[in-house]
Scaffold this active site. Sequence first.
Site, PDB file in Angstrom:
ATOM      1  N   CYS A   1      50.966  99.967  95.247  1.00  0.00           N
ATOM      2  CA  CYS A   1      50.021 100.218  94.166  1.00  0.00           C
ATOM      3  C   CYS A   1      49.685  98.869  93.557  1.00  0.00           C
ATOM      4  CB  CYS A   1      50.627 101.154  93.121  1.00  0.00           C
ATOM      5  SG  CYS A   1      49.530 101.463  91.712  1.00  0.00           S
TER       6      CYS A   1
ATOM      7  N   CYS B   1      42.051 101.423  90.557  1.00  0.00           N
ATOM      8  CA  CYS B   1      42.999 101.431  91.682  1.00  0.00           C
ATOM      9  C   CYS B   1      42.976 100.031  92.283  1.00  0.00           C
ATOM     10  CB  CYS B   1      42.609 102.481  92.720  1.00  0.00           C
ATOM     11  SG  CYS B   1      43.625 102.444  94.226  1.00  0.00           S
TER      12      CYS B   1
END
Length: 268
Positions: free
Chosen positions: A81, A212
């Site tokens: 991530c 993101c």
Amino acid sequence: MRFVKGHGTENDFVILPDPDGELELPAALVARVCDRRAGIGADGVLRVMRTKLSPEVADQAGEAEWFMDYRNADGGAAEMCGNGVRVFARYLVDAGLAGAGEFGVATRGGVRRVRLAETGDVTVDMGAPRLLGHSRTTVAGQEYEGLRVDMGNPHLACAIGDPVAQLDLSHQPAFDPEAFPSGVNIELLNPVGPRRIVMRVFERGSGETRSCGTGAVASAVAAAHLAGETTGTWAVEVLGGTVTVTLDERTSYLAGPAVLVASGDLAL
């Protein structure tokens, strides 16, 4: 259970300090923590654990003292991530677990080098993107073609003509399960200027998020591919702000703000 709440361009996370790996984190508990009505609310959980104590990543202990055990909002473990790594790094420095400057963070996708700037921005070396060909997604009945990009986790980045602001991303876009047997993060993007794009993203296990990090890099790769380029610096506008992606011949970098906003005791 102690917690810290942080975000990177409004991609938000609950950080759980667990240096000795003593916490039990079943998927149902992670989902409750991330619930925006019955829990704290987040796109995912970042457990802070000593790398050497995790069988998953113990081989990375020589390069990184701390392991970012990342869980999606549905409780599923994920490889990487990008915004999470940046928030994780901010926490390590603020908690006195790492010194300001450059250091490594262990992830399921490999070690990521991070660097903290005096401005508050955090830059992470995201590694070399891997292009795996093309695939398609369907959003609200409209089919779009995109580029498959491996950033340590799977992405389908689609440069489209329709304005991304008008898309309905309230439901999971369709994708080819043979191409993405473990699911996929889907980015829809519009080039809006020289090396500048607007992006929205539906994340695997979390739904639409306001940013993101790995998706921003995948989107910059797709935009560069469309322009016939392989290197350069791209501004990626997401719902939660703007991040910067730099592509060179060897790797990719993601830079942007990482902010800690709260801490306390979790009583779920």
